[in-house]
Design a protein around this motif. Structure first.
Motif, PDB file in Angstrom:
ATOM      1  N   SER A 158       0.831  -1.205   0.000  1.00 41.37           N
ATOM      2  CA  SER A 158       0.000   0.000   0.000  1.00 41.37           C
ATOM      3  C   SER A 158       0.869   1.259   0.000  1.00 41.37           C
ATOM      4  O   SER A 158       0.586   2.207  -0.702  1.00 41.37           O
ATOM      5  N   HIS A 159       1.921   1.271   0.812  1.00 44.59           N
ATOM      6  CA  HIS A 159       2.815   2.432   0.836  1.00 44.59           C
ATOM      7  C   HIS A 159       4.106   2.086   1.559  1.00 44.59           C
ATOM      8  O   HIS A 159       4.274   0.981   2.058  1.00 44.59           O
ATOM      9  N   ALA A 160       5.023   3.052   1.620  1.00 45.66           N
ATOM     10  CA  ALA A 160       6.395   2.745   2.028  1.00 45.66           C
ATOM     11  C   ALA A 160       6.674   2.910   3.513  1.00 45.66           C
ATOM     12  O   ALA A 160       7.800   2.699   3.947  1.00 45.66           O
ATOM     13  N   HIS A 161       5.693   3.296   4.338  1.00 44.26           N
ATOM     14  CA  HIS A 161       5.983   3.363   5.777  1.00 44.26           C
ATOM     15  C   HIS A 161       6.441   1.988   6.254  1.00 44.26           C
ATOM     16  O   HIS A 161       5.924   0.965   5.820  1.00 44.26           O
ATOM     17  N   ILE A 162       7.397   2.002   7.190  1.00 46.03           N
ATOM     18  CA  ILE A 162       8.112   0.780   7.534  1.00 46.03           C
ATOM     19  C   ILE A 162       7.198  -0.267   8.171  1.00 46.03           C
ATOM     20  O   ILE A 162       7.429  -1.461   8.054  1.00 46.03           O
ATOM     21  N   ASP A 163       6.103   0.175   8.807  1.00 46.34           N
ATOM     22  CA  ASP A 163       5.163  -0.795   9.373  1.00 46.34           C
ATOM     23  C   ASP A 163       4.267  -1.418   8.290  1.00 46.34           C
ATOM     24  O   ASP A 163       3.380  -2.211   8.591  1.00 46.34           O
ATOM     25  N   HIS A 164       4.534  -1.085   7.018  1.00 45.29           N
ATOM     26  CA  HIS A 164       3.813  -1.688   5.897  1.00 45.29           C
ATOM     27  C   HIS A 164       4.741  -2.427   4.925  1.00 45.29           C
ATOM     28  O   HIS A 164       4.282  -3.231   4.122  1.00 45.29           O
ATOM     29  N   CYS A 165       6.051  -2.129   4.958  1.00 45.85           N
ATOM     30  CA  CYS A 165       6.967  -2.801   4.019  1.00 45.85           C
ATOM     31  C   CYS A 165       8.229  -3.353   4.695  1.00 45.85           C
ATOM     32  O   CYS A 165       9.019  -4.029   4.070  1.00 45.85           O
ATOM     33  N   GLY A 174      -4.032   9.085  -0.566  1.00 46.62           N
ATOM     34  CA  GLY A 174      -3.943  10.434   0.009  1.00 46.62           C
ATOM     35  C   GLY A 174      -3.279  10.501   1.371  1.00 46.62           C
ATOM     36  O   GLY A 174      -3.553  11.414   2.147  1.00 46.62           O
ATOM     37  N   HIS A 175      -2.383   9.576   1.681  1.00 49.71           N
ATOM     38  CA  HIS A 175      -1.776   9.489   3.021  1.00 49.71           C
ATOM     39  C   HIS A 175      -0.342  10.001   3.003  1.00 49.71           C
ATOM     40  O   HIS A 175       0.100  10.674   3.915  1.00 49.71           O
ATOM     41  N   MET A 176       0.389   9.687   1.951  1.00 44.14           N
ATOM     42  CA  MET A 176       1.743  10.199   1.731  1.00 44.14           C
ATOM     43  C   MET A 176       2.087   9.979   0.256  1.00 44.14           C
ATOM     44  O   MET A 176       1.312   9.360  -0.463  1.00 44.14           O
ATOM     45  N   GLY A 235      -5.441   0.380   2.800  1.00 43.65           N
ATOM     46  CA  GLY A 235      -4.090   0.838   3.138  1.00 43.65           C
ATOM     47  C   GLY A 235      -4.222   1.803   4.310  1.00 43.65           C
ATOM     48  O   GLY A 235      -5.188   1.713   5.084  1.00 43.65           O
ATOM     49  N   ASP A 236      -3.290   2.723   4.465  1.00 43.44           N
ATOM     50  CA  ASP A 236      -3.474   3.806   5.435  1.00 43.44           C
ATOM     51  C   ASP A 236      -4.215   4.911   4.701  1.00 43.44           C
ATOM     52  O   ASP A 236      -3.728   5.425   3.696  1.00 43.44           O
ATOM     53  N   LEU A 237      -5.396   5.257   5.198  1.00 43.58           N
ATOM     54  CA  LEU A 237      -6.215   6.248   4.510  1.00 43.58           C
ATOM     55  C   LEU A 237      -5.834   7.653   4.955  1.00 43.58           C
ATOM     56  O   LEU A 237      -5.794   7.935   6.147  1.00 43.58           O
ATOM     57  N   ALA A 255      -1.605  12.445   9.212  1.00 45.19           N
ATOM     58  CA  ALA A 255      -1.897  12.056   7.828  1.00 45.19           C
ATOM     59  C   ALA A 255      -2.887  10.897   7.764  1.00 45.19           C
ATOM     60  O   ALA A 255      -3.091  10.297   6.718  1.00 45.19           O
ATOM     61  N   HIS A 256      -3.502  10.568   8.918  1.00 41.98           N
ATOM     62  CA  HIS A 256      -4.513   9.498   8.958  1.00 41.98           C
ATOM     63  C   HIS A 256      -5.911  10.097   9.039  1.00 41.98           C
ATOM     64  O   HIS A 256      -6.154  11.022   9.815  1.00 41.98           O
ATOM     65  N   ALA A 257      -6.835   9.506   8.288  1.00 43.21           N
ATOM     66  CA  ALA A 257      -8.237   9.909   8.396  1.00 43.21           C
ATOM     67  C   ALA A 257      -8.695   9.775   9.841  1.00 43.21           C
ATOM     68  O   ALA A 257      -8.322   8.817  10.523  1.00 43.21           O
TER      69      ALA A 257
HETATM   70 ZN   LIG Z   1       1.404   5.005   6.901  1.00 45.88          ZN
END
Ligand SMILES: [Zn+2]
Length: 468
Positions: free
Chosen positions: A62-69, A163-165, A189-191, A410-412
């Protein structure tokens, strides 16, 4: 033909994002994030996968934040060899962030090994190292937003703006079920949220049968970004007026770039007086900013316009970026007012500690907190107005002002999550809430049920659900 969804991370918690989708013996992972938190516990959880990574067909990020990749290199070590799909900016950020993460893992193993060898135990290997990261990034397969691509036999995916980063996406997964149309599973993902700087607004939730939705702030109304730029200007000008420095602890990816962007806008509008330099002193932040610069195609309208008008949103006469340790140390000798943005965001490690140590005792200075500060961190103690804090083992009196700006999330928030999901209330057959502490997920579940969602569950780690 049987299809299933299985939850292995960010289930009733906010780190370690990973969800598996299975169809007919083929398996796809959505995200492969690092568990964070208490050091020893996270270390153990990050090492083992409760399935055979060698049998996984592909990963969609979903995106590159470390808790996702951040667990991808470990997945390779355990046998994974398939493609890793993500948007082009995410692929570029993953390269930078995983290299940094490998460095941290190697240092972490060295820290543990000093203790272990002392206690007569066998040394441990790092979770992964630079060579694992090199192998991992070779598997990255960039895919643009809004194009359908094959992930595994009978499984297709589409990445949609989250729309998160920079580069962030939600994922729509379509699974052939051998009869009629496919089963559609949407993963948020992270919204992000409407009107965040730099990035576009989240795309609407696409038509789907099943929804996997984050719930970080499922029960909380966090303030929005409006007015943030002006509040930032006030803090900067007050400190500059006193002849002081502003020290901003900031996450290297996302938050730092927003600060630079706002600062550049304020300078252009003549709202920072007199001219002072803003220095980004974090090698990771500098590399991440370069990735942001390479991808103007994903900026929102305002950032695109400012980018064309100024030549570059992250470069201005008053913005400086430091790389070497020498450049960083040289900053300590400069006595004139300036703004220093440095990591880590919660003041736990990194160059920020040196800047705090050198500036915390001067009442002319300001420490400006712009991000979430977890319990038991130095950042949290500063927010709680501790009169003294310990840095590198020594006690320092906090004489600098500590200011907190809360509108940078940056989170909904709860209302934004409810509004984003609401149009699909009658259609979604079952919703899975992930990526939230249990009280936040339960609050969102209640709201969604009130808005007409039939079946909302909060899965536990390891739980499997059949989808058809
Ligand atoms: Zn994130």
């Amino acid at each position: 033909m049987k299809a299933e969804v299985r939850f292995y991370g960010a289930a009733r918690e906010v780190t370690g994002s990973m969800h598996l989708i299975e169809r007919d013996g083929h398996t796809v992972a959505l995200d492969c994030g690092l568990f964070q938190g208490r050091r020893a516990e996270a270390n153990t959880r990050n090492r083992e996968f409760p399935f055979d990574p060698g049998r996984l067909d592909a990963v969609v990020l979903s995106h590159a934040h470390i808790d996702h990749c951040g667990r991808l290199p470990r997945l390779l070590r355990e046998g994974f060899a398939g493609p890793i799909f993500a948007t082009p900016p995410t692929c570029d950020l993953v390269r930078v962030l995983l290299a940094d993460s490998a460095h941290i893992q190697e240092e972490d193993a060295a820290y543990w090994n000093k203790k272990r060898v002392h206690g007569g135990d066998e040394p441990i290997e790092p979770l992964y190292d630079a060579a694992d990261v090199e192998a991992t990034v070779k598997l990255l397969e960039p895919r643009p937003l809004d194009s359908v691509f094959d992930v595994a036999p009978g499984i297709r995916a589409t990445l949609r703006e989250a729309g998160h980063m920079i580069g962030s996406a939600g994922v729509l997964v379509e699974i052939d079920n051998g009869r009629g149309g496919p089963i559609r599973v949407a993963f948020s993902g992270d919204l992000g949220r409407p009107d965040l700087p730099i990035v576009r607004d989240p795309a609407p939730l696409p038509p789907c049968d099943y929804l996997i939705c984050e719930s970080t702030y499922g029960g909380r109304i966090t303030p929005g970004a409006e007015g943030m730029r002006e509040q930032l200007a006030t803090v900067l000008n007050e400190t500059i007026g006193r002849g002081g420095k502003v020290i901003i602890p900031s996450f290297a990816v996302g938050r730092t770039q927003v600060i630079v962007y706002y600062f550049h806008q304020l300078v252009e509008e003549g709202l920072i007086r007199p001219h002072v330099p803003l220095v980004v002193d974090s090698p990771l932040a500098v590399q991440a900013t370069e990735v942001f610069m390479r991808h103007p195609e994903v900026y929102d309208r305002e950032a695109s316009a400012f980018n064309s008008q100024t030549g570059h949103i992250f470069e201005c006469g008053d913005c400086q970026y430091t790389r070497s340790v020498e450049e960083s140390k040289a900053l300590h000798l400069r006595k004139e007012p300036m703004i220093i943005v440095s990591a880590s965001g919660m003041c736990e490690v990194g160059r920020i500690l040196h800047h705090l140590k050198n500036n915390i005792g001067d009442p002319r200075n300001t420490i400006l907190i712009v991000g979430y500060q977890a319990a038991h961190t130095l950042g949290r103690r500063l927010v709680e107005k501790a009169p003294q804090v310990r840095i590198f083992g020594e006690l320092y009196s906090v004489r600098a002002q500590v200011k907190v700006l809360n509108g940078f999330s940056a989170h909904a928030n709860a209302a934004e999550l409810a509004d984003w999901t609401a149009p699909l209330a009658a259609q979604v057959r079952r919703t899975f809430l992930v990526h939230g502490e249990i009280d936040q997920s339960e609050a969102l579940a209640t709201t969604m049920r009130q808005r007409g969602f039939r079946d909302v569950v909060i899965p536990e780690a390891g739980q499997t659900f059949e989808i058809d």
